[in-house]
Design an enzyme around this catalytic site. Structure first.
Site, PDB file in Angstrom:
ATOM      1  N   TYR A  62      63.391  49.948  74.032  1.00 47.60           N
ATOM      2  CA  TYR A  62      63.388  49.121  72.818  1.00 47.60           C
ATOM      3  C   TYR A  62      64.794  49.085  72.213  1.00 47.60           C
ATOM      4  O   TYR A  62      65.328  50.110  71.763  1.00 47.60           O
ATOM      5  CB  TYR A  62      62.401  49.652  71.761  1.00 47.60           C
ATOM      6  CG  TYR A  62      60.936  49.607  72.182  1.00 47.60           C
ATOM      7  CD1 TYR A  62      60.496  48.827  73.257  1.00 47.60           C
ATOM      8  CD2 TYR A  62      59.969  50.333  71.493  1.00 47.60           C
ATOM      9  CE1 TYR A  62      59.160  48.793  73.638  1.00 47.60           C
ATOM     10  CE2 TYR A  62      58.632  50.308  71.865  1.00 47.60           C
ATOM     11  CZ  TYR A  62      58.242  49.534  72.941  1.00 47.60           C
ATOM     12  OH  TYR A  62      56.913  49.508  73.308  1.00 47.60           O
ATOM     13  N   PRO A 208      48.105  45.116  68.262  1.00 46.59           N
ATOM     14  CA  PRO A 208      46.769  44.969  67.661  1.00 46.59           C
ATOM     15  C   PRO A 208      46.686  43.779  66.699  1.00 46.59           C
ATOM     16  O   PRO A 208      45.588  43.349  66.360  1.00 46.59           O
ATOM     17  CB  PRO A 208      46.585  46.291  66.900  1.00 46.59           C
ATOM     18  CG  PRO A 208      47.975  46.721  66.564  1.00 46.59           C
ATOM     19  CD  PRO A 208      48.815  46.296  67.731  1.00 46.59           C
TER      20      PRO A 208
HETATM   21  N1  NAP Z   1      53.415  49.772  76.026  1.00 47.95           N
HETATM   22  C1  NAP Z   1      53.711  48.497  76.012  1.00 47.95           C
HETATM   23  O1  NAP Z   1      53.907  47.858  77.054  1.00 47.95           O
HETATM   24  C2  NAP Z   1      53.827  47.811  74.679  1.00 47.95           C
HETATM   25  C3  NAP Z   1      53.855  46.403  74.616  1.00 47.95           C
HETATM   26  C4  NAP Z   1      53.919  45.818  73.346  1.00 47.95           C
HETATM   27  C5  NAP Z   1      53.961  46.619  72.212  1.00 47.95           C
HETATM   28  N2  NAP Z   1      53.950  47.977  72.314  1.00 47.95           N
HETATM   29  C6  NAP Z   1      53.963  48.864  71.126  1.00 47.95           C
HETATM   30  O2  NAP Z   1      52.980  48.401  70.208  1.00 47.95           O
HETATM   31  C7  NAP Z   1      53.591  48.132  68.949  1.00 47.95           C
HETATM   32  C8  NAP Z   1      52.844  47.009  68.252  1.00 47.95           C
HETATM   33  O3  NAP Z   1      52.758  45.831  69.023  1.00 47.95           O
HETATM   34  P1  NAP Z   1      53.628  44.530  68.679  1.00 47.95           P
HETATM   35  O4  NAP Z   1      54.769  44.957  67.865  1.00 47.95           O
HETATM   36  O5  NAP Z   1      53.815  43.814  69.955  1.00 47.95           O
HETATM   37  O6  NAP Z   1      52.683  43.571  67.858  1.00 47.95           O
HETATM   38  P2  NAP Z   1      51.679  43.702  66.612  1.00 47.95           P
HETATM   39  O7  NAP Z   1      51.625  45.072  66.097  1.00 47.95           O
HETATM   40  O8  NAP Z   1      50.433  43.047  67.062  1.00 47.95           O
HETATM   41  O9  NAP Z   1      52.393  42.725  65.566  1.00 47.95           O
HETATM   42  C9  NAP Z   1      53.519  43.117  64.842  1.00 47.95           C
HETATM   43  C10 NAP Z   1      53.910  42.004  63.885  1.00 47.95           C
HETATM   44  O10 NAP Z   1      52.833  41.741  63.001  1.00 47.95           O
HETATM   45  C11 NAP Z   1      53.330  41.331  61.752  1.00 47.95           C
HETATM   46  N3  NAP Z   1      52.844  42.265  60.710  1.00 47.95           N
HETATM   47  C12 NAP Z   1      52.767  43.609  60.778  1.00 47.95           C
HETATM   48  N4  NAP Z   1      52.273  44.107  59.627  1.00 47.95           N
HETATM   49  C13 NAP Z   1      52.054  43.049  58.817  1.00 47.95           C
HETATM   50  C14 NAP Z   1      51.558  42.917  57.497  1.00 47.95           C
HETATM   51  N5  NAP Z   1      51.173  43.979  56.788  1.00 47.95           N
HETATM   52  N6  NAP Z   1      51.471  41.674  56.983  1.00 47.95           N
HETATM   53  C15 NAP Z   1      51.850  40.593  57.703  1.00 47.95           C
HETATM   54  N7  NAP Z   1      52.325  40.653  58.961  1.00 47.95           N
HETATM   55  C16 NAP Z   1      52.412  41.865  59.505  1.00 47.95           C
HETATM   56  C17 NAP Z   1      54.843  41.349  61.858  1.00 47.95           C
HETATM   57  O11 NAP Z   1      55.209  40.054  62.298  1.00 47.95           O
HETATM   58  P3  NAP Z   1      56.635  39.394  61.943  1.00 47.95           P
HETATM   59  O12 NAP Z   1      57.627  40.271  62.631  1.00 47.95           O
HETATM   60  O13 NAP Z   1      56.544  38.032  62.511  1.00 47.95           O
HETATM   61  O14 NAP Z   1      56.773  39.453  60.460  1.00 47.95           O
HETATM   62  C18 NAP Z   1      55.063  42.373  62.962  1.00 47.95           C
HETATM   63  O15 NAP Z   1      56.302  42.258  63.581  1.00 47.95           O
HETATM   64  C19 NAP Z   1      55.051  47.830  69.319  1.00 47.95           C
HETATM   65  O16 NAP Z   1      55.914  47.954  68.198  1.00 47.95           O
HETATM   66  C20 NAP Z   1      55.281  48.864  70.388  1.00 47.95           C
HETATM   67  O17 NAP Z   1      55.504  50.133  69.804  1.00 47.95           O
HETATM   68  C21 NAP Z   1      53.864  48.574  73.534  1.00 47.95           C
END
Ligand code: NAP
Length: 289
Positions: A62, A208
């Protein structure tokens, strides 16, 4: 039902929700440096800690190490105990068990820690068998560099091979981190979630909020910035009825937001969501449906 959780991994099952740190330094997908800074990220971290979050998920890949550096810097600056998970990325030139141990040493240096709480293989690769990868994780445990070990993006057959290999060394497979959200329920259909529960493996749910889509702040007229817009183009036209239903459910439960409804859904399914956050909520764009 959790039936096989051992003492070493029990702490992971007690954590309801963590915080994802992919956004902390990533320019390609999240556009770090355009619209948010380290200060914004630090505020997101602080608000999360103030609200009880105690588990951060990062990875060496990352932001090419920036996420681990920021995580280390932030946890040093808080008086709260924070658990840290990071990941090994199987780059094609690092395909021995030894490279896993040295990668973890690099992560620990960036984090400024002596050990992490969970060290995960970021994804499987056909170039390195699960058995060989687990050999690398065993060395990490035996060297005292991680409390527990896990995998990510492993399907059920690879997960069982990882589980059995570790079991031969009396090391439990602590977690499998996979994509799981209201919009992506593959782990229910393919039996992975049930198998994790049966074996006491914590299923950690990434994306999520479907990369922000389930918050309800994006739509066809204002798609998420960067390549997320193209990725979700087809879904954006279909989700308004789901978002409306989630809003109604939230209103019926004391005015909870769509984000709260989406995360609670994952928790109720028996998984640990790790939503990503790059800034404090009041600076996020507000919902437009
Ligand atoms: N192992 C793997 O292959 C893998 C793959 C993907 C992710 N991950 C891990 O999982 C974590 C989470 O997944 P993700 O970051 O892909 O997506 P996510 O958690 O589904 O979505 C994150 C986005 O949701 C929005 N958000 C979060 N809290 C909010 C709130 N209170 N109100 C409004 N919008 C909100 C923001 O969007 P905006 O930025 O547009 O404001 C944020 O950037 C990652 O950070 C990483 O640590 C792991």
């Amino acid at each position: 039902m959790i039936s096989a959780v051992g003492n070493e991994t029990r702490f992971l099952h007690a954590i309801e929700m963590g915080l994802g740190a992919w956004q902390w330094g990533d320019r390609v997908v999240w556009q770090y440096g355009r619209g948010y800074t380290d200060e914004d990220i630090q505020q997101a971290f602080q608000v999360s800690i103030q609200n009880g979050v105690r588990f951060i998920d990062t990875a060496e890949i990352y932001g090419s190490g920036r996420s681990e550096r920021l995580t280390g810097q932030f946890i040093k600056g808080t008086d709260q105990p924070v658990l840290v998970a990071t990941k090994f990325f199987p780059l094609p030139w690092r395909l021995t068990g030894n490279s896993i141990l040295s990668a973890l040493k690099g992560s620990l240096e960036r984090l400024g820690l002596d050990s992490v709480d969970l060290y995960q293989i970021h994804m499987p690769t056909p170039l390195l068998s699960p058995e060989k990868m687990m050999g690398g994780l065993v060395a990490c445990v035996e060297n005292g560099l991680t409390r527990t070990v896990g995998i990510s993006n492993f399907d059920q057959s690879y997960m069982l091979r990882a589980y059995s290999t570790l079991a031969r060394h009396n090391i439990p497979l602590a977690a499998n981190q996979v994509h799981y959200s209201i919009l992506n329920r593959g782990v229910e259909k393919n039996g992975l979630l049930a198998r994790c529960k049966e074996l006491g493996i914590r299923l950690i749910a990434y994306s999520p909020l479907e990369m922000g889509l389930l918050s309800g702040k994006y739509g066809l007229k204002n798609p998420p910035p960067g390549n997320r817009g193209a990725r979700y183009l087809n879904i954006l036209s279909k989700i308004p009825p789901l978002l409306k239903l989630m809003t109604e459910i939230g209103q019926d439960h004391g005015g909870k937001s769509n984000v709260q409804v989406a995360l609670n859904w994952v928790i109720c399914k028996g998984a640990m969501p790790i939503p990503g956050a790059r800034m404090e909520i009041k600076r996020c764009r507000m919902p437009v449906l």
